[in-house]
Design a protein around this motif. Structure first.
Motif, PDB file in Angstrom:
ATOM      1  N   UNK A 106       0.811  -1.229   0.000  1.00 56.58           N
ATOM      2  CA  UNK A 106       0.000   0.000   0.000  1.00 56.58           C
ATOM      3  C   UNK A 106       0.843   1.276   0.000  1.00 56.58           C
ATOM      4  N   UNK A 107       2.130   1.127   0.260  1.00 56.69           N
ATOM      5  CA  UNK A 107       3.049   2.286   0.291  1.00 56.69           C
ATOM      6  C   UNK A 107       2.518   3.403   1.183  1.00 56.69           C
ATOM      7  N   UNK A 108       2.142   3.014   2.381  1.00 55.96           N
ATOM      8  CA  UNK A 108       1.630   3.976   3.360  1.00 55.96           C
ATOM      9  C   UNK A 108       2.825   4.758   3.924  1.00 55.96           C
ATOM     10  N   UNK A 109       2.853   6.072   3.752  1.00 57.70           N
ATOM     11  CA  UNK A 109       4.059   6.802   4.166  1.00 57.70           C
ATOM     12  C   UNK A 109       4.106   7.150   5.650  1.00 57.70           C
ATOM     13  N   UNK A 110       2.943   7.130   6.318  1.00 61.53           N
ATOM     14  CA  UNK A 110       2.919   7.550   7.732  1.00 61.53           C
ATOM     15  C   UNK A 110       1.773   6.795   8.421  1.00 61.53           C
ATOM     16  N   UNK A 111       2.000   6.363   9.667  1.00 58.23           N
ATOM     17  CA  UNK A 111       0.968   5.615  10.395  1.00 58.23           C
ATOM     18  C   UNK A 111       0.783   6.242  11.776  1.00 58.23           C
ATOM     19  N   UNK A 112      -0.452   6.653  12.044  1.00 55.00           N
ATOM     20  CA  UNK A 112      -0.788   7.270  13.333  1.00 55.00           C
ATOM     21  C   UNK A 112      -0.814   6.183  14.402  1.00 55.00           C
ATOM     22  N   UNK A 113      -0.372   6.512  15.623  1.00 55.42           N
ATOM     23  CA  UNK A 113      -0.219   5.529  16.693  1.00 55.42           C
ATOM     24  C   UNK A 113      -0.101   6.277  18.018  1.00 55.42           C
ATOM     25  N   UNK A 114      -0.548   5.765  19.168  1.00 54.48           N
ATOM     26  CA  UNK A 114      -1.194   4.475  19.428  1.00 54.48           C
ATOM     27  C   UNK A 114      -2.726   4.620  19.490  1.00 54.48           C
ATOM     28  N   UNK A 115      -3.274   5.773  19.264  1.00 55.19           N
ATOM     29  CA  UNK A 115      -4.720   5.994  19.211  1.00 55.19           C
ATOM     30  C   UNK A 115      -4.920   7.374  18.673  1.00 55.19           C
ATOM     31  N   UNK A 116      -6.146   7.688  18.423  1.00 51.74           N
ATOM     32  CA  UNK A 116      -7.417   7.123  18.773  1.00 51.74           C
ATOM     33  C   UNK A 116      -7.783   7.329  20.255  1.00 51.74           C
ATOM     34  N   UNK A 117      -9.004   6.913  20.526  1.00 49.12           N
ATOM     35  CA  UNK A 117      -9.529   7.034  21.881  1.00 49.12           C
ATOM     36  C   UNK A 117      -8.585   6.414  22.906  1.00 49.12           C
ATOM     37  N   UNK A 118      -7.882   5.361  22.493  1.00 48.41           N
ATOM     38  CA  UNK A 118      -6.965   4.668  23.394  1.00 48.41           C
ATOM     39  C   UNK A 118      -5.931   5.616  24.006  1.00 48.41           C
ATOM     40  N   UNK A 119      -5.455   6.564  23.200  1.00 49.07           N
ATOM     41  CA  UNK A 119      -4.322   7.374  23.672  1.00 49.07           C
ATOM     42  C   UNK A 119      -4.711   8.247  24.872  1.00 49.07           C
ATOM     43  N   UNK A 120      -6.012   8.535  25.008  1.00 44.02           N
ATOM     44  CA  UNK A 120      -6.441   9.457  26.062  1.00 44.02           C
ATOM     45  C   UNK A 120      -6.402   8.854  27.460  1.00 44.02           C
ATOM     46  N   UNK A 121      -6.059   7.557  27.549  1.00 40.54           N
ATOM     47  CA  UNK A 121      -5.865   6.947  28.868  1.00 40.54           C
ATOM     48  C   UNK A 121      -4.514   6.250  28.953  1.00 40.54           C
ATOM     49  N   UNK A 122      -3.650   6.535  27.983  1.00 46.02           N
ATOM     50  CA  UNK A 122      -2.413   5.735  27.838  1.00 46.02           C
ATOM     51  C   UNK A 122      -1.240   6.350  28.598  1.00 46.02           C
TER      52      UNK A 122
END
Ligand code: AHR
Length: 493
Positions: A60-76
């Motif tokens: 897919x040649x995805x140049x950038x990937x967001x991580x680790x969330x999303x809603x998850x990040x707000x408690x991480x």
């Protein structure tokens, strides 16, 4: 049916930022565990990453990937995902009511990104945490100083910094569902102060302020104005999120939903410019549409999933042909707005509302939406041209002028052009009359088409190629079959 498409050399929308073909991996469902990571899997590499999944991601040649969330990040707590695995805590994860083992975290994900040939877009927790933890994370990832967090990274085995360039200041902070949801005023202050200290640690980073979670948020507009009045000079992008779906089972209306994305982008860009004028700023703020996709198939089944499981099968939408056509229209919309949309993330990448599906312990395959994304990501690079489309329109879903054809022409280089086009008509093929002044010596050399008789057809582990594109040879007339996604390539003859 006939349609006229006109695009002229040198009449450009903008150069296309490759980052509009970004994607997203959240600690949610089986995106990480059973998705990108599964140590016992027959294709697992030395770190436990699935190589079958990696191969599809690389395609897919995805140049950038967001991580680790999303809603998850707000408690991480980002520290949970660093250092020796045996010391990492298991947590009750409140965004998705799951158990998070922290077997994968910042340390592992940056290594996965390297192997996948992509860059990380890191989100910081502005739900339960703030500037202190965010600046520490920037130091951990990017600093070469002889200081505590940079040394922690070295202790954990990473002498070289991760060099994460793009950072999101929280996630969907306008949404009442968010852990640590904030009013616009509360978010504006914390985002501004967090941005300052993060950039003091590493001035080279680019920051994304959280915009509206979707176009129907009652605060859309006032949220952006309040946040930008405070943060404008401290951030580089404003985010937009939106998901689309065929909840009424009305295909004609569903195919027109990309018009909503177009309006969302244009109005939000206008608000950024309004604040630019108000602040008498020289800077133009760009947009990061860092969550977009179709999401609705799994809504009901998710209500039945018991809480506190490790990697429960959440948000596992099985995408059909009509979803792929909508994704095609959304991709064309991003390209038609690429003067302002400089980043975008197809949410998400594996298993969770994703182009790539897996069985835990089994196969990996491409969903229908994989194909328009693949075509656009691989061949939609270069310069997007102002593309006029004149064609009949139809009414559906409260809209009275949905064009049957959605299209954009891209100049890849001086010898190659690519036309992306969706024919929304469920019954009629469209014959294209193409006028391309300045490109008279270009001839069509290939056409890839995604279509089919059954709009509800899906790919599965046992039938992974039920829906897939075919190659056509374009003749003197360019024809878009009914209900189809098309990529037509032109070369200088
Ligand atoms: O992508 C799934 C969820 O959608 C994300 O966690 C959240 O940001 C959005 O509401």
């Amino acid at each position: 049916m006939n349609a006229k498409i006109k695009a002229e050399k040198n009449k450009v929308i903008s150069e296309i930022s490759g980052r509009i073909y970004g994607s997203f991996i959240e600690h949610l469902g089986r995106a990480v565990y059973g998705g990108i990571y599964e140590p016992g899997h027959e294709t697992a590499d030395d770190m436990g990453f699935r190589k079958d999944v990696m191969k599809l991601v690389r395609e897919l040649q995805v140049p950038i990937v967001r991580y680790p969330g999303g809603n998850f990040v707000s408690g991480y707590n980002w520290e949970d995902g660093t250092g020796p695995k045996e010391k990492r805590p298991r947590r009750m994860e409140l965004a998705w009511m799951s158990t998070e083992t922290n077997e994968v975290g910042i340390d592992e994900f940056q290594e996965w990104a390297k192997r996948a040939g992509t860059e990380v877009m890191m989100a910081v927790n502005l739900g339960t945490r703030g500037p202190e933890e965010a600046r520490n994370l920037v130091e951990y990832c990017n600093s070469t100083t002889d200081t505590y967090y940079a040394n922690k990274r070295r202790e954990n085995g990473f002498e070289e910094p991760f060099n994460v360039k793009v950072w999101c200041l929280g996630n969907e902070m306008d949404g009442p569902w968010q852990i640590g949801h904030k009013t616009a005023e509360e978010y504006a202050r914390v985002a501004c102060e967090t941005a300052k200290v993060m950039k003091w640690v590493d001035p080279s980073i680019e920051l994304v302020a959280s915009g509206s979670s979707n176009v129907d948020m009652p605060t859309w507009g006032t949220w952006e104005r309040t946040v930008l009045r405070e943060c404008y000079e401290h951030v580089d992008y404003l985010s937009l999120h939106n998901y689309y779906g065929n909840r009424e089972n009305d295909t004609a209306a569903y195919l027109g939903q990309s018009l909503d994305m177009d309006r969302f982008i244009k109005v939000t860009a206008g608000i950024c410019d309004e604040i630019k004028a108000e602040l008498k700023s020289d800077k133009t703020l760009n947009l990061s549409f860092d969550e977009w996709n179709v999401w609705f198939h799994s809504n009901e089944q998710d209500k039945e999933i018991p809480k506190w499981q490790i990697a429960p099968p959440l948000l596992e939408d099985a995408y059909n042909l009509e979803d792929a056509l909508v994704v095609g229209c959304l991709l064309i919309t991003l390209l038609r707005n690429c003067d302002r949309v400089k980043m975008a993330c197809l949410a998400q990448l594996v298993n969770v509302i994703a182009p790539i599906m897996t069985e835990t312990g089994g196969k990996a395959w491409a969903q229908t939406i994989f194909f328009p994304f693949l075509d656009a990501s691989v061949n939609g690079r270069g310069t997007a041209l102002q593309t006029e489309v004149n064609c009949p329109t139809y009414s559906a879903g409260g809209k009275d002028a949905i064009p049957y054809v959605e299209s954009v022409l891209v100049e890849n280089d001086e010898n190659t052009l690519t036309l992306f086009a969706v024919n929304r008509s469920l019954d009629d093929a469209v014959t294209i009359e193409l006028e391309i002044p300045g490109y008279e010596d270009f001839k069509p050399v290939s056409q890839r088409v995604l279509t089919g008789d059954d709009l509800k057809a899906v790919n599965t582990a046992d039938d992974p190629e039920a829906v897939k594109p075919f190659e056509a040879t374009p003749g003197n007339e360019l024809i878009l079959p009914s209900k189809s996604w098309n990529m037509i390539r032109f070369e200088r003859s």
